[in-house]
Design an enzyme around this catalytic site. Structure first.
Site, mmCIF file in Angstrom:
data_model
loop_
_atom_site.group_PDB
_atom_site.id
_atom_site.type_symbol
_atom_site.label_atom_id
_atom_site.label_comp_id
_atom_site.label_asym_id
_atom_site.label_seq_id
_atom_site.Cartn_x
_atom_site.Cartn_y
_atom_site.Cartn_z
ATOM 1 N N ASN A 25 5.183 15.005 -8.789
ATOM 2 C CA ASN A 25 4.828 13.968 -7.942
ATOM 3 C C ASN A 25 3.970 13.969 -9.060
ATOM 4 O O ASN A 25 3.226 14.765 -9.920
ATOM 5 C CB ASN A 25 4.176 14.141 -6.824
ATOM 6 C CG ASN A 25 3.060 13.277 -6.084
ATOM 7 O OD1 ASN A 25 2.210 12.015 -6.528
ATOM 8 N ND2 ASN A 25 3.664 12.463 -4.787
ATOM 9 N N SER A 48 6.827 9.521 -4.457
ATOM 10 C CA SER A 48 5.706 8.622 -3.781
ATOM 11 C C SER A 48 5.071 9.524 -2.611
ATOM 12 O O SER A 48 6.066 9.439 -1.720
ATOM 13 C CB SER A 48 5.691 7.454 -4.079
ATOM 14 O OG SER A 48 5.099 7.064 -4.564
ATOM 15 N N GLU A 49 3.928 9.746 -2.390
ATOM 16 C CA GLU A 49 3.334 9.982 -1.037
ATOM 17 C C GLU A 49 3.130 8.856 -0.021
ATOM 18 O O GLU A 49 3.076 9.566 0.825
ATOM 19 C CB GLU A 49 1.486 10.701 -1.561
ATOM 20 C CG GLU A 49 0.834 9.851 -1.723
ATOM 21 C CD GLU A 49 0.760 9.996 -2.876
ATOM 22 O OE1 GLU A 49 -0.516 9.994 -3.615
ATOM 23 O OE2 GLU A 49 1.973 10.521 -4.267
ATOM 24 N N ASN A 50 3.690 7.930 -0.951
ATOM 25 C CA ASN A 50 3.912 6.587 0.141
ATOM 26 C C ASN A 50 4.938 6.141 1.365
ATOM 27 O O ASN A 50 4.962 5.505 2.035
ATOM 28 C CB ASN A 50 3.255 5.306 -0.359
ATOM 29 C CG ASN A 50 3.883 5.210 -0.591
ATOM 30 O OD1 ASN A 50 4.327 6.032 -2.137
ATOM 31 N ND2 ASN A 50 4.143 3.677 -1.183
#
Length: 218
Positions: A25, A48-50
């Protein structure tokens, strides 16, 4: 070095910390340059954290897809085996310990591995985002950042800004050197040959421990 050269130098060195197959990340800003400098034969999976695993490189101008953005709102591409999902699933991946390396920027870091990278009191901030989860959930946390801000040290004895997380940073990579956080303090393991040890220490508030086998950054 000018600012672009500094960013490129840091990103190139940070890329050397990634290994084939790592789930990685990358924070917004400088860390997004790192995939451009991966060693030959090293293929990583970008998360990606989204809500995506399998991010590709930044799209060419004019070929952006508005449906594909990273957590910072920047346009991205996807790899053929990419997967998209909701944010809750994405944070389940992070909190479950499935991210091998998280590379972030910093406003301040200290000799205990505490990190402040999300707000300055009295100034507007978009919020902490997923940084606190990435710091605690990733197996290894690397800071890729400029050594100072307007001439002021960013590597401190103790952070003075609100913390993102305590004791989670493993490594710091700047244009001046590579440092590891240890129980004894911050160890300078590599140095940019353009600087002396004395210059690196002068730009660092924390007292550096100089490795016996100090190497030159490449």
């Amino acid at each position: 070095m000018d600012k672009n050269e500094i960013r490129t130098f840091i990103a190139r060195r940070a890329a050397q910390e990634l290994h084939d197959g790592d789930v990685v990340n990358l924070g917004i800003g400088l860390p997004t340059l790192i995939p451009n400098f991966l060693p030959e034969g090293v293929h990583v999976v970008l998360q990606s954290e989204n809500g995506m695993i399998g991010m590709g490189p930044t799209p060419e101008e004019g070929k952006e897809n508005p449906w594909y953005i990273n957590a910072g709102g920047g346009y991205i591409t996807t790899t053929p085996d990419a997967s998209t999902f909701d944010s809750a699933t994405s944070f389940g991946i992070i909190r479950g310990g499935h991210v091998d390396v998280s590379i972030l920027g910093a406003m301040q870091v200290d000799e205990e591995g505490d990190l402040a990278n999300w707000m300055i009191p009295g100034k507007k901030t978009p919020g902490m985002g997923g940084a606190m989860d990435l710091l605690v959930g990733a197996k290894k946390v690397i800071l890729a950042m400029e050594h100072t801000a307007k001439g002021n040290p960013k590597i401190l004895k103790k952070c003075t800004l609100p913390l993102t997380a305590k004791g989670q940073v493993n490594m710091i990579i700047t244009e001046m050197g590579v440092m590891e956080i240890t129980p004894k303090g911050i160890v300078l393991t590599e140095i940019n040959p353009e600087f002396t040890v004395e210059q690196v220490q002068a730009a660092t508030e924390a007292t550096l421990i100089i490795a016996d086998n100090l190497k030159q950054m490449k």
